[in-house]
Enzyme design. Structure first.
Site: not given
Lengths: 398, 398
Positions: A345-347, A388, B71
């Site tokens: 994920s973009c986290d 996401n 997101k």
């Protein structure tokens, strides 16, 4: 009530040999190898869960009530198989009660062990014949008395630090003096205070670590009886360890030692246990894929390995790197090097292992399949709804 | 391509006055008060999101491309409203691309900003006309070249520590020297290296904190151009703060200062920004309920307040107590005392605030409604699929 209880004590006569962990692994591998999975998937071996149930039941001894902590993995196939073997269920909400009933458990085999209950959930449980509730506060007893009049209650006690790999927070339980006061209060409200519960903490690998806690509990137990309360149920919670790489005792041996410690203090009281992780963790293996292997710069000592599964899609228990999952790759046996592991994920919080890098083969590359061992517990249910755009962990029960 | 880009630069002519946060709150309260909710619910004000979009766009200045980091909250109503206003979208997966397309965004308005992509997702994006991809590693460029030949790429750079409330991990981005090498590699693979991206960290409350990072980026930018790469896109990521109690600048003022810092270094390059939290956090309010108020013992200084929502059903961002949500209760104005706050699940990790207790009214009790402010971001999507039988956070967009 004791008769009802004894009607579903663990069926020792039906005890089967416990499948060794190698056998479970090879069964899971046999199913996985050669199959294509279009997203991260947990493969769970139902027979392994049932075998572990019998091992714990046999170890803890005749008369023990095992109530599976279904939050660890509420797959209907698992619940049905356990219900058919005589296992009970610890539920935390109306949702879990419905799952247990749907799996064929009778109300007598379901305890409502959450100390924080919605009043409407208590009423729902009561209407379905569930008669055993946990509490650790006066206001909770008031709710139970109002919505499940006359019910049996056990009081959860807050115990001191133990030797668990992950000691619990102070969230659940009350101080010993409060527990005694609550017994009186429960009786005053027309409820039946039947026992005590506690939790030693997750992954308590040394059975000797239970002794201090059990001593504390026995003191409260005897004080409660001296006050005239007919206590007959000691709920020892969970804490039964799973194998994540650090050595643990074989399940039946471990349970046998804990059972002996309990019986030495509580005699012929009914013993209840609530294993979750201990029943299902080792029965599951996640199939995932490597999406990227990279270095931040040419002279980086660690590689970064990004998987298609992360903290938000099944591996939440890597939080603070508490659990060190073990990995299987197509290149095992070859030269290895340290890797920081992360999810897709973009986290930026979606990093699995960074403080203590994991050693993985140098040949590992994008597109490789990676298997994650002992992932049957707290993976599917901790998955987010789809953060996401990545779907929750898929599940196949074999 | 520039023409396509300019066709959707922020429509300043349509800018509307930004709703003050008090107005948003009173609109949310107007909807919530008197209504019954049967489970924890996020109420989200769509107009407030659109107004915030225009404020950021106006502040950042003519020509800025705003790509919403969906997101944070991918509610279809929000995506549709933003798409209709000319906002673009930053997607991290095939799932998010599908949501953006379904909301009416054209492929030209969607960037695939995840540096960790499934090859099949890249192919899916390419087949739908998406032409802008992020990368921070050679293997990722290889995947993009294979599945989206000729695409534009921007390289994500790992920047040093900033003054963000929550600095990011090292998960994303590569070292500056690697970024230059990757530009060459992209060109060699037939891709078009068009720019750079970075992220200052979440909740960067002081716009001055951007300066150092922008200086580092400008250095790489000029080195890249000197190597012959026609860089024309600077993606400044997110980091735009939301109000959680600590003072922040008004959105347009903040964006204006950041925009000025960017333009002073990058002149007429196209500026792209990816706000997530900054657009949606303040537009949402969660309606929840107190399930239990108790003390562990009679002389406990702190009360424990248990809600029907916790870490696994919407409040995951209380992790390490990073975000201090603000609460509204029916007893506000009365005497207060310190409270430890926790969620309803049987998980000892499901504690919201313990290190720094929250002051709540002494009159607070089981059954009270409690509102949680500024919860529009990272709540619905961080919810688990239903841990412990508690359903994921519900959502109503007004």
């Amino acid at each position: 009530m004791e008769m009802t209880m004894n009607a579903y004590v663990t069926g020792l006569a039906r005890s089967r040999p416990l499948a060794p962990i190698e056998t479970v692994e090879s069964r899971l591998r046999g199913f996985i190898d050669g199959r294509i999975f279009d997203r991260p998937t947990l493969v769970l071996d139902c027979d392994a869960v049932v075998a572990k149930y019998h091992a714990l039941a046999h170890g803890l001894g005749q008369g023990t009530l095992i109530h599976y902590a279904m939050k660890a993995n509420p797959a209907p196939e698992i619940l049905r198989a356990l219900a058919a073997e005589g296992c009970g269920f610890d539920a935390a909400s109306r949702g879990e009660i419905e799952l247990a009933l749907a799996a064929g458990a009778t109300a007598a085999r379901i305890s409502f062990g959450n100390t924080i209950k919605r009043p409407s959930d208590i009423a729902f449980a009561h209407a379905h014949g569930i008669d055993l509730f946990a509490a650790d506060a006066e206001a909770e007893l008031d709710k139970i008395a109002a919505h499940a009049p006359g019910a049996r209650v056990f009081l959860r006690v807050l115990v001191g630090a133990t030797g668990a790999d992950w000691p619990l927070s102070r969230k659940f339980g009350c101080a010993p003096d409060t527990a005694l006061r609550l017994m009186d209060r429960a009786a005053f409200l027309g409820l039946r205070p039947v026992g005590l519960s506690f939790h030693v903490g997750s992954q308590t690998r040394d059975p000797g670590m239970w002794s201090d806690t059990l001593d504390q509990m026995a003191e409260i137990w005897h004080a409660g009886r001296a006050r005239g309360h007919d206590l007959n149920l000691i709920n020892i919670g969970g804490g039964f360890p799973a194998f994540y790489g650090d050595p643990i005792l074989e399940a039946e041996t471990y349970a046998g030692r804990v059972g002996a410690l309990v019986r030495a203090r509580f005699g012929d009281a009914t013993v209840m246990a609530e294993p979750g992780r201990g029943l299902v963790a080792e029965a599951g293996m996640i199939v995932a894929e490597v999406l990227l292997v990279s270095r931040k710069s040419e002279d980086d000592l660690c590689r970064w390995v990004y998987l298609d599964i992360g903290k938000f899609s099944g591996l939440a228990e890597t939080m603070e790197e508490a659990i060190r999952y073990q990995f299987v790759t197509p290149h095992d046996g070859g030269e290895t090097g340290p890797c920081i592991m992360a999810g897709p994920s973009c986290d930026s919080a979606d990093v699995l292992y960074e403080q203590r890098p994991v050693h993985l083969p140098m040949a590992l590359q994008s597109g490789d399949r990676i298997l994650i061992k002992a992932t049957g517990a707290y993976t599917t249910t901790y998955s987010s709804v789809g953060f996401n755009g990545f779907p929750p962990l898929d599940l196949i029960v074999i």
